[in-house]
Design an enzyme around this catalytic site. Structure first.
Site, PDB file in Angstrom:
ATOM      1  N   ASP A  19      13.523  40.858  82.493  1.00  0.00           N
ATOM      2  CA  ASP A  19      14.977  41.011  82.648  1.00  0.00           C
ATOM      3  C   ASP A  19      15.543  40.113  83.744  1.00  0.00           C
ATOM      4  OD1 ASP A  19      13.840  42.493  84.683  1.00  0.00           O
ATOM      5  OD2 ASP A  19      15.436  43.991  84.700  1.00  0.00           O
ATOM      6  N   ASP A  38      15.027  39.680  87.034  1.00  0.00           N
ATOM      7  CA  ASP A  38      15.302  40.000  88.435  1.00  0.00           C
ATOM      8  C   ASP A  38      14.076  39.798  89.326  1.00  0.00           C
ATOM      9  OD1 ASP A  38      13.890  42.197  87.634  1.00  0.00           O
ATOM     10  OD2 ASP A  38      15.411  43.678  88.190  1.00  0.00           O
ATOM     11  N   ARG A  39      13.005  39.272  88.741  1.00  0.00           N
ATOM     12  CA  ARG A  39      11.850  38.886  89.562  1.00  0.00           C
ATOM     13  C   ARG A  39      11.371  37.532  89.072  1.00  0.00           C
ATOM     14  NH1 ARG A  39       7.434  42.148  88.857  1.00  0.00           N
ATOM     15  NH2 ARG A  39       8.290  42.831  86.877  1.00  0.00           N
ATOM     16  N   ASP A  43      10.453  37.352  85.021  1.00  0.00           N
ATOM     17  CA  ASP A  43      10.054  38.576  84.322  1.00  0.00           C
ATOM     18  C   ASP A  43      11.027  38.834  83.169  1.00  0.00           C
ATOM     19  OD1 ASP A  43      12.301  39.535  85.660  1.00  0.00           O
ATOM     20  OD2 ASP A  43      11.437  41.527  85.955  1.00  0.00           O
ATOM     21  N   SER A  90      11.771  46.124  81.845  1.00  0.00           N
ATOM     22  CA  SER A  90      11.281  45.997  83.213  1.00  0.00           C
ATOM     23  C   SER A  90      10.314  47.142  83.486  1.00  0.00           C
ATOM     24  CB  SER A  90      12.457  46.045  84.163  1.00  0.00           C
ATOM     25  OG  SER A  90      12.081  45.602  85.421  1.00  0.00           O
TER      26      SER A  90
END
Ligand SMILES: *[C@@H]1O[C@H](CO)[C@@H](O)[C@H](O)[C@H]1NC(C)=O
Ligand SMILES: *[C@@H]1O[C@H](CO)[C@@H](O)[C@H](O)[C@H]1NC(C)=O
Length: 284
Positions: free
Chosen positions: A210, A212-213, A208, A37
């Site tokens: 990892d 989380d987006r 993304d 990230s």
């Protein structure tokens, strides 16, 4: 505090939201996330370490400062070059490190399962499944950008919710993300943008590295800002079983989140007093 038990995702893969979920599920003291990230670190500036605390969320600055402080006073550390953990083998592996952490236990867990159970308790899987498979099937196109989300997309959207296998692309996590930055935005997720412009799909998303987006695109590539997704969910909470049952105690937004949620909340009498009292308590 000696740590004698590590829980690691299968093949070393867990999305950041799944880490949060597992921390809470097993009541861990926290979780360490080695992530590509956007925390600069490592030779290419694309490697970082995150520490999430017992509530599953990112550590507050106070915890990070305390960790930094402790690193400055460390007197010794030991490494175990012969410790070989088989990340591909699900289940428990015990190690005798001949020290006070006895036994040192490592558990390799399915990367998706616990997170999938959580999602099942939040969303209406039956309704989503009929949307994706029914006669007026919504055609979707999901780009996992060769990050950690591939296994989640395949298992949850395709296997569980019935989206055809070819709805999901770039689902194999790669060390170099296949050579393109796993940045789910209009600059980098151009393949998704192009696919959506073709008009064949009604919903598109990219994640993304990892998980989380994300970026959501509507029909013909209409860009849905993540801040708008929050407002859309707030306006349609009754369609999400978890919130319908549990209610909602508040909506949180941080510095980079737009005011879309505020506009929705202020437009409904249901939340007006709540928002105002929050604003007041922030000012006090
Ligand atoms: C996409 O992300 C990159 C890297 O963070 C950034 O430089 C670029 O401005 C972003 N593009 C858009 C359209 O947000
Ligand atoms: C979601 O919210 C919007 C805005 O209030 C509304 O127009 C729409 O009908 C809602 N959709 C559902 C499925 O409730």
């Amino acid at each position: 505090l000696p740590i004698g038990r590590l829980v690691i995702g299968h093949n070393g893969l867990l999305s950041t939201p799944a880490v949060s979920c597992i921390i809470r599920k097993i009541k861990a003291i926290g979780g360490i996330i080695l992530t590509a990230s956007h925390n600069p670190g490592g030779p290419g500036g694309d490697f970082g370490i995150k520490f999430n605390v017992a509530n599953g969320g990112p550590s507050p600055d106070t915890v990070l400062e305390r960790i930094a402080q402790v690193t400055r006073t460390l007197e010794e550390f030991a490494i175990c070059p012969d410790l070989r953990i088989d990340l591909s083998r699900l289940g428990r592996q015990d190690f005798d490190l001949e020290n006070k952490f006895k036994p040192f236990r490592v558990e390799i867990v399915d990367s998706v399962e616990v997170y999938l159970q959580l999602l099942r308790n939040i969303f209406d899987f039956g309704a989503i499944k009929s949307l994706l498979t029914g006669p007026d099937q919504l055609k979707i196109h999901i780009d996992a950008m060769n990050g950690v989300m591939g296994p989640y997309v395949r298992r949850i959207l395709c296997d569980e919710l019935g989206a055809p296998a070819n709805s999901a692309v770039n689902c194999v996590p790669l060390e170099d993300f296949g050579g393109q930055p796993p940045e789910p935005n209009l600059t980098y997720a151009t393949a998704l943008v192009e696919a959506m412009k073709g008009g064949e799909f009604g919903f598109g998303a990219a994640f993304d590295a990892d998980g989380d987006r994300y970026m959501i695109l509507g029909e013909s590539g209409l860009f849905v800002h993540p801040s708008d997704s929050l407002a859309i969910m707030a306006a349609n909470l009754s369609t999400i079983p978890y919130f319908k049952q549990m209610g909602v105690r508040g909506f949180a937004r941080s510095m980079p989140t737009s005011a879309a949620i505020d506009r929705y909340l202020l437009s409904t009498t249901r939340y007006k007093n709540y928002v105002l009292s929050e604003v007041l308590s922030c000012m006090l």
